[in-house]
Write an enzyme that holds these catalytic residues in place. Structure first.
Site, PDB file in Angstrom:
ATOM      1  N   HIS A  59     -22.999 -25.959  41.860  1.00  4.02           N
ATOM      2  CA  HIS A  59     -24.072 -26.953  41.972  1.00  4.02           C
ATOM      3  C   HIS A  59     -24.503 -27.230  43.405  1.00  4.02           C
ATOM      4  O   HIS A  59     -25.581 -27.790  43.622  1.00  4.02           O
ATOM      5  CB  HIS A  59     -23.638 -28.278  41.339  1.00  4.02           C
ATOM      6  CG  HIS A  59     -23.402 -28.209  39.860  1.00  4.02           C
ATOM      7  ND1 HIS A  59     -24.347 -27.749  38.969  1.00  4.02           N
ATOM      8  CD2 HIS A  59     -22.318 -28.543  39.104  1.00  4.02           C
ATOM      9  CE1 HIS A  59     -23.860 -27.797  37.746  1.00  4.02           C
ATOM     10  NE2 HIS A  59     -22.630 -28.273  37.801  1.00  4.02           N
ATOM     11  N   HIS A 116     -22.175 -26.465  32.263  1.00  6.37           N
ATOM     12  CA  HIS A 116     -23.316 -26.985  33.021  1.00  6.37           C
ATOM     13  C   HIS A 116     -24.137 -25.846  33.617  1.00  6.37           C
ATOM     14  O   HIS A 116     -23.593 -24.806  33.994  1.00  6.37           O
ATOM     15  CB  HIS A 116     -22.833 -27.908  34.149  1.00  6.37           C
ATOM     16  CG  HIS A 116     -22.043 -29.088  33.674  1.00  6.37           C
ATOM     17  ND1 HIS A 116     -20.653 -29.090  33.635  1.00  6.37           N
ATOM     18  CD2 HIS A 116     -22.432 -30.290  33.206  1.00  6.37           C
ATOM     19  CE1 HIS A 116     -20.235 -30.256  33.172  1.00  6.37           C
ATOM     20  NE2 HIS A 116     -21.295 -30.997  32.897  1.00  6.37           N
TER      21      HIS A 116
END
EC number: 3.5.1.98
Length: 447
Positions: free
Chosen positions: A175, A212
Site C-alpha cells: 500500500h 486488499h
C-alpha cells in the site's frame, strides 16, 4: 554488499551483524521432517530474512504483528526446510536504494520521527498519512530498511541466476505510496524489487492475492507497459480499504490495460477462488509473456483472519503459489497482510515447502518446542479448518465470477500480445511523468 549465507539451528534465527551462523552442537540432530517430492526438477530457492525485523512493535492494539515472522521461521526451521534452500541474513536497504521510488522529504521524515519527538512533527503527520493505521513506533526507519533490504537482495539473486525462486516473507507491503504511508505500509519494497528486476527483464508481472487491493504497486506502474499488475481482492468502494481496484481500473497512458483487477465479494471459497485464479493467470502469462513474476502472498485472504472476509484454507492459497511456480519463470515471493499470526505462519511455512518441492507433515514438527508450540493450540496442526464455519456467506455467484473473468479476457484482447518495449533502467512514469494521471487518483481517494 551481498547478503551473507547462513546455516541455521532449529531453535534460533539470530544473527550478529553479517556473521555466518554455525550449527549449535546441542541442536544438530535429527532428520528433517520435510521430504523432497520425487520426480520434480530441483529449483534453486533462496530465503531472505533479517531477524531484527521481528523485534519491532506497532503497538499493543495494532493488528500488524511483526512477530508473526518469528512463528514462520520457527516452523520453517522445525520442518527442516532450511536444508532445501539457501538462507541469507539480509542487509538493510540504503537511503539511496529507497530513493529509487520514494521522495526525499518523506524519507527524511521517516528517519527523524520517533515516538518521543512526534509532537514536533504534528504538522507533517497528515501530509505523510501517519495516524492510527500508520503509527510512529520505535525503530520505524530500521524496520523499513530491513524488510526492504530483504526484497532487494532477493531480486538480485533472481537477476544473477543464483535463485529460481527467492522468498522474503517480511516484505510485501503493497500500500505504501511514493510520498506517504498507507495501510500499515511505509516503504513499498515490492516497487523497489520490481525496479531492480526491470534493469534486466523487459517485462515483470506482479500478482497480488492479499485480501486488499495492491494499490501502491498499481499506482507506481500505472502508466507503463513494462509492468503488468494483477490483483485479486475484496472490493467495496465505501466500506473496505482501500476502496480501489474495481474491474474498470485498467491503467492509463502507455499502461492502459496493463492494470488488471479482480474485484471479489465476501466469503469466496477454495474451489471458486482457485478456479478463477487459474483461469485468469494462465492467459495473462501467455499474453503478456513476463520475464519474471513477483507474487504477493498476503495471508489475510485466509478464512478466520482478523481483518479478512474470505473463506480460504491454507491449501487453496498455496495452490495459487504452486500454479504460478509451474510456469518456471524467475519468481519472487513476498508476504503482505495477515493478522492472525498463527495462521500467517502456517501459510508461509507451507508455501515455503511448495517453493522447495518438499512435503511437510500435517502435524507440527517435533523440533518446534515451547513456547512456540502453544501458539498453535488447540489443533497443533499445519492445516486447521479455516473458513468452514460459515463466518462469511459466499456472495460470489458463479455468474458474477464468470463476468469478472470475461472482463479480464476483454482487456487481454486489447493488448494483442506482449508489448515490444524499449529497455530502460527505470520506466518513465516513475520519473515524474505520470503526475497528470496520479493527481486525479489522489483526489478520488481523498473524496
Amino acid at each position: 554488499m551481498s547478503p551473507t549465507p547462513i546455516v541455521q539451528t532449529y531453535d534460533t534465527w539470530g544473527v550478529s551483524g553479517n556473521a555466518t551462523i554455525a550449527l549449535d552442537s546441542k541442536t544438530t540432530s535429527s532428520m528433517p521432517v520435510a521430504t523432497r517430492i520425487a520426480g520434480r526438477p530441483t529449483k534453486k530457492v533462496s530465503y531472505h530474512h533479517n531477524p531484527l525485523a521481528e523485534n519491532h512493535h506497532f503497538g499493543s492494539s495494532h493488528p500488524m504483528k511483526p512477530w508473526r515472522l518469528t512463528l514462520t521461521n520457527q516452523l520453517v526451521l522445525g520442518y527442516g526446510l532450511q536444508d532445501y534452500m539457501d538462507c541469507y541474513a539480509t542487509r538493510a536497504a540504503t537511503e539511496d536504494e529507497l530513493r529509487e521510488f520514494h521522495t526525499d522529504d518523506y524519507l527524511e521524515f521517516l528517519q527523524r520521527v520517533t515516538p518521543e519527538n512526534a509532537d514536533s512533527f504534528a504538522q507533517q503527520m497528515p501530509k505523510f498519512n501517519f495516524g492510527d493505521d500508520c503509527p510512529v513506533f520505535t525503530g520505524i526507519w530500521d524496520f523499513c530498511t530491513l524488510y526492504s533490504g530483504a526484497s532487494l537482495d532477493a531480486a538480485k539473486k533472481l537477476l544473477n541466476g543464483q535463485s529460481d525462486i527467492a522468498i522474503n516473507w517480511s516484505g510485501g507491503l503493497h500500500h505504501a505510496k511514493k510520498s506517504e504511508a498507507s495501510g500499515f505500509c511505509y516503504i513499498n519494497d515490492i516497487v523497489l524489487a520490481i525496479l531492480q528486476l526491470l534493469r534486466h527483464h523487459p517485462r515483470v508481472l506482479y500478482i497480488d492475492i492479499d485480501v486488499h487491493h495492491g494499490d501502491g504497486v498499481e499506482q507506481a506502474f500505472f502508466s507503463t507497459d513494462r509492468v503488468m499488475t494483477l490483483s485479486f481482492h475484496k472490493y467495496d468502494k465505501d466500506n473496505f480499504f482501500p476502496g480501489t481496484g474495481n474491474w474498470d481500473d485498467i491503467g492509463g497512458g502507455a499502461g492502459k490495460h496493463y492494470s488488471l483487477n479482480v474485484p471479489l465479494r465476501d466469503g469466496i471459497d477454495d474451489e471458486n477462488y482457485v478456479s478463477l485464479f487459474k483461469s485468469i493467470v494462465e492467459p495473462v502469462i501467455e499474453t503478456y509473456r513476463p520475464a519474471s513474476i513477483v507474487l504477493q502472498c498476503g495471508a489475510d485472504s485466509l478464512g478466520a483472519d482478523r481483518l479478512g472476509c474470505f473463506n480460504l484454507n491454507i491449501r487453496a492459497h498455496g495452490a495459487c503459489v504452486e500454479f504460478v511456480k509451474s510456469f518456471g519463470l524467475p519468481l519472487l515471493l513476498v508476504g503482505g497482510g495477515g493478522y492472525t499470526p498463527r495462521n500467517v505462519s502456517r501459510l508461509w511455512c507451507y508455501e515455503t515447502s511448495i517453493a522447495t518441492d518438499t512435503e511437510v507433515g500435517t502435524e507440527l514438527p517435533p523440533q518446534l518446542g515451547d513456547p512456540f508450540r502453544e501458539y498453535f493450540a488447540p489443533e497443533y496442526v499445519l492445516h486447521p479448518k479455516l473458513g468452514t464455519d460459515g463466518r462469511y456467506e459466499n456472495k460470489n455467484s458463479r455468474k458474477y465470477l464468470e463476468t469478472v473473468r470475461q472482463r479480464i479476457m476483454e482487456q487481454l484482447r486489447y493488448l494483442g500480445g506482449a508489448p515490444g518495449v524499449q529497455m530502460q533502467e527505470v520506466p518513465p512514469d516513475l520519473l515524474g511523468c505520470q503526475s497528470e494521471l496520479e493527481n486525479p487518483l489522489k483526489e478520488d481517494m481523498k473524496a
